[in-house]
Design a protein around this motif. Sequence first.
Motif, PDB file in Angstrom:
ATOM      1  N   GLU A  14      32.216  45.619  42.481  1.00  0.00           N
ATOM      2  CA  GLU A  14      31.897  44.577  43.431  1.00  0.00           C
ATOM      3  C   GLU A  14      33.057  43.598  43.675  1.00  0.00           C
ATOM      4  OE1 GLU A  14      28.407  41.432  43.684  1.00  0.00           O
ATOM      5  OE2 GLU A  14      27.806  43.346  42.835  1.00  0.00           O
ATOM      6  N   LEU A  15      33.931  43.438  42.704  1.00  0.00           N
ATOM      7  CA  LEU A  15      35.047  42.504  42.863  1.00  0.00           C
ATOM      8  C   LEU A  15      35.944  42.879  44.045  1.00  0.00           C
ATOM      9  CD1 LEU A  15      36.394  41.658  39.299  1.00  0.00           C
ATOM     10  CD2 LEU A  15      35.053  40.225  40.826  1.00  0.00           C
ATOM     11  N   THR A  16      36.150  44.161  44.288  1.00  0.00           N
ATOM     12  CA  THR A  16      37.011  44.541  45.411  1.00  0.00           C
ATOM     13  C   THR A  16      36.353  44.142  46.730  1.00  0.00           C
ATOM     14  OG1 THR A  16      36.082  46.768  45.489  1.00  0.00           O
ATOM     15  CG2 THR A  16      38.072  46.473  44.176  1.00  0.00           C
ATOM     16  N   THR A  17      35.056  44.411  46.828  1.00  0.00           N
ATOM     17  CA  THR A  17      34.313  44.037  48.036  1.00  0.00           C
ATOM     18  C   THR A  17      34.363  42.531  48.236  1.00  0.00           C
ATOM     19  OG1 THR A  17      32.800  45.731  47.247  1.00  0.00           O
ATOM     20  CG2 THR A  17      32.136  44.515  49.206  1.00  0.00           C
ATOM     21  N   GLU A  18      34.191  41.804  47.135  1.00  0.00           N
ATOM     22  CA  GLU A  18      34.189  40.355  47.181  1.00  0.00           C
ATOM     23  C   GLU A  18      35.552  39.833  47.647  1.00  0.00           C
ATOM     24  OE1 GLU A  18      31.626  38.529  46.854  1.00  0.00           O
ATOM     25  OE2 GLU A  18      32.716  36.649  47.021  1.00  0.00           O
ATOM     26  N   GLY A  65      32.910  32.389  46.250  1.00  0.00           N
ATOM     27  CA  GLY A  65      32.236  33.678  46.318  1.00  0.00           C
ATOM     28  C   GLY A  65      30.739  33.585  46.082  1.00  0.00           C
ATOM     29  N   GLY A  66      30.306  32.498  45.465  1.00  0.00           N
ATOM     30  CA  GLY A  66      28.877  32.353  45.198  1.00  0.00           C
ATOM     31  C   GLY A  66      28.361  33.274  44.108  1.00  0.00           C
ATOM     32  N   LEU A  67      29.244  33.799  43.270  1.00  0.00           N
ATOM     33  CA  LEU A  67      28.801  34.638  42.151  1.00  0.00           C
ATOM     34  C   LEU A  67      28.288  33.753  41.019  1.00  0.00           C
ATOM     35  CD1 LEU A  67      30.464  36.829  43.689  1.00  0.00           C
ATOM     36  CD2 LEU A  67      31.238  37.637  41.481  1.00  0.00           C
ATOM     37  N   ARG A  78      25.139  33.710  49.572  1.00  0.00           N
ATOM     38  CA  ARG A  78      26.559  33.830  49.267  1.00  0.00           C
ATOM     39  C   ARG A  78      27.410  33.312  50.415  1.00  0.00           C
ATOM     40  NH1 ARG A  78      29.022  38.819  46.686  1.00  0.00           N
ATOM     41  NH2 ARG A  78      27.853  38.960  44.787  1.00  0.00           N
ATOM     42  N   GLU A  79      26.955  33.639  51.620  1.00  0.00           N
ATOM     43  CA  GLU A  79      27.675  33.230  52.813  1.00  0.00           C
ATOM     44  C   GLU A  79      27.661  31.703  52.943  1.00  0.00           C
ATOM     45  OE1 GLU A  79      29.046  35.670  54.471  1.00  0.00           O
ATOM     46  OE2 GLU A  79      29.976  34.278  55.898  1.00  0.00           O
ATOM     47  N   LEU A  80      26.512  31.114  52.649  1.00  0.00           N
ATOM     48  CA  LEU A  80      26.349  29.681  52.902  1.00  0.00           C
ATOM     49  C   LEU A  80      26.836  28.801  51.756  1.00  0.00           C
ATOM     50  CD1 LEU A  80      22.829  29.679  54.609  1.00  0.00           C
ATOM     51  CD2 LEU A  80      25.067  29.503  55.706  1.00  0.00           C
ATOM     52  N   ALA A  81      26.872  29.355  50.544  1.00  0.00           N
ATOM     53  CA  ALA A  81      27.197  28.540  49.368  1.00  0.00           C
ATOM     54  C   ALA A  81      28.469  27.695  49.533  1.00  0.00           C
ATOM     55  CB  ALA A  81      27.285  29.420  48.123  1.00  0.00           C
ATOM     56  N   GLN A 134      41.387  29.462  37.950  1.00  0.00           N
ATOM     57  CA  GLN A 134      41.368  29.522  39.415  1.00  0.00           C
ATOM     58  C   GLN A 134      40.519  30.705  39.881  1.00  0.00           C
ATOM     59  OE1 GLN A 134      45.555  29.829  40.315  1.00  0.00           O
ATOM     60  NE2 GLN A 134      45.872  27.623  40.342  1.00  0.00           N
ATOM     61  N   VAL A 135      40.708  31.828  39.215  1.00  0.00           N
ATOM     62  CA  VAL A 135      39.969  33.038  39.581  1.00  0.00           C
ATOM     63  C   VAL A 135      38.463  32.820  39.383  1.00  0.00           C
ATOM     64  CG1 VAL A 135      39.512  35.422  38.872  1.00  0.00           C
ATOM     65  CG2 VAL A 135      41.869  34.650  39.188  1.00  0.00           C
ATOM     66  N   ALA A 136      38.100  32.303  38.205  1.00  0.00           N
ATOM     67  CA  ALA A 136      36.680  32.116  37.898  1.00  0.00           C
ATOM     68  C   ALA A 136      36.040  31.117  38.863  1.00  0.00           C
ATOM     69  CB  ALA A 136      36.516  31.643  36.454  1.00  0.00           C
ATOM     70  N   LEU A 137      36.747  30.024  39.115  1.00  0.00           N
ATOM     71  CA  LEU A 137      36.189  28.990  39.977  1.00  0.00           C
ATOM     72  C   LEU A 137      36.060  29.480  41.423  1.00  0.00           C
ATOM     73  CD1 LEU A 137      35.196  26.105  39.597  1.00  0.00           C
ATOM     74  CD2 LEU A 137      37.419  25.288  40.336  1.00  0.00           C
ATOM     75  N   THR A 138      37.045  30.229  41.876  1.00  0.00           N
ATOM     76  CA  THR A 138      36.995  30.779  43.228  1.00  0.00           C
ATOM     77  C   THR A 138      35.786  31.690  43.390  1.00  0.00           C
ATOM     78  OG1 THR A 138      39.392  30.666  43.469  1.00  0.00           O
ATOM     79  CG2 THR A 138      38.244  32.201  44.903  1.00  0.00           C
ATOM     80  N   LEU A 139      35.570  32.560  42.410  1.00  0.00           N
ATOM     81  CA  LEU A 139      34.438  33.484  42.509  1.00  0.00           C
ATOM     82  C   LEU A 139      33.121  32.734  42.485  1.00  0.00           C
ATOM     83  CD1 LEU A 139      35.666  36.400  40.245  1.00  0.00           C
ATOM     84  CD2 LEU A 139      35.223  36.491  42.697  1.00  0.00           C
TER      85      LEU A 139
END
Lengths: 393, 123
Positions: A194-198, A124-126, A9-12, A115-120
């Motif tokens: 998990e969304l809040t953490t993300e 976000g690597g989700l 997730r960090e590297l994606a 925008q939200v979906a693409l950002t995540l």
Amino acid sequence: MTEVESLLRELAPQVLVALVRHYGGFDTCEDAVQEALLAASQQWPASGIPDHPKGWLITTASRRRIEQFRSETARQRREQAVALAEPADPEPVAVDDTLTLLLLCCHPSLTRPSQVALTLRAVGGLTTAEIARAFLVPEATIGQRISRAKQKLRGERLTGEESPERLAAVLQVLYLIYTEGHTASSGDALNRVELTTEAIRLVRRLRAELPDDGEVTGLLALMLLTEARRPARVDPTGALVPLADQDRTRWTAEFVEEGVSLITKALSTAPVGPYQLQAAIAAVHDEAATAAETDWAQILTLYDLLRVVAPGPMVTLNRIVAFAQVHGPEAGLAELAGVELKAHHRVDAVRGHLLERSGDVAGAREAYLAAARRTLSLPEQAYLQSRAAKLKP
Amino acid sequence: MKYVVLIYGNPESRQAWEGMSDEQRAAGLAYYQQLNDDLDASGERIVSERLAFPELTTRVRAGDGGTMTTDGPFAEAKEFLAGFYLLDCESHERAVEIAGRIPEAAFGVVEVRPVMGLHGPDL
């Protein structure tokens, strides 16, 4: 989350930026990165994490990208049989490019849900499935949204040029991700938490790149100060507990501390903005040991400022709540009567609270029931109905 | 936000449908197909279905004496549910705009109803 998952997730986003910089074409690069991530998630748990995981991912994704490019080109120019010079592997970028990628994902040509979906997905690597679960929509819906968004961005270049409007859109998207997770956390869908953490993770990364931006810091502070209250926000039966009734000993102290210190620093060094003001209001609430000790006069002052900086119906309504705390419920009701707010359950709910405090039991009950009928939120409806039930004539 | 679009037919709209030629019906269905394709492309269509005519309705009542069922439509009901869409779109206005593209909006009744969820739209 396993070590491999969190590393990926960090590297994606870093891998994706490296590829887009080198080859261009957001959509094909994103596909290639997804394939590399998939390969890593299958191989690394068994083989161990490579010495240079980012380099490994960039190399693997580059190969996929080149393979795609070759097969496309082969189709297009089969008769010409053009031999392709293999591009060199892109250099791993040292700098964190979260901001660049966020700016692209929150491109003004995309709708907010895209925008939200693409950002995540890209930052976000989700996975598509995770995003769909988070927003309680079918995977196909999110899949369509993401692939459409990628197509739209096909010709866009990574510039990293941030205008205030572009950055504002990024902050809004991150805040939307946070509030989606936060409001949903009161329901029965625990996997949405998990969304809040993300969202907090993404704002932290953004702040690492823009440490002096007051609004980025303000947004992080606002999220932390709101997140701090989460353990007390819902009772064991899943019902909403309003701020005034929350058990404040259950608030997460380190989030309060970090949020307060962030917002204090931002307010003294950066030009004031809406996120900072909202964070400052949250900080005043969080610093009160009991609801009765809340410094409402200070909150009212902050709302007066917010009303100038970022006017809106929610600000108008919340300001009236603070005004009523300072000047009494009757004065609050008079203010409420004096403003134009479109029909919304929160307006009815505030009216109910003020009528209840002023002693008009029947009026309060009626207002709570009106709010309960109007809301589209199940937990809120349950809360409003219980308020009304307590006022049975 | 999720919205259900309910499409109602009535005796007139049913008669109109039954009086159509095969080509006209095919054109009508093609119109719906286009609408569905557009909504799939924008990611707004979760599901949509066309319902059988009301003769195939079974009404179910559960009571002390067990489950009772009755067949068929009800004489007093002039309007019947003919189909529905479940949408996920940005605003109520957008849901209404989509509902306006449904042919029945011109001669039947089309309703937009928000779905209750964990949280509603902001003020």
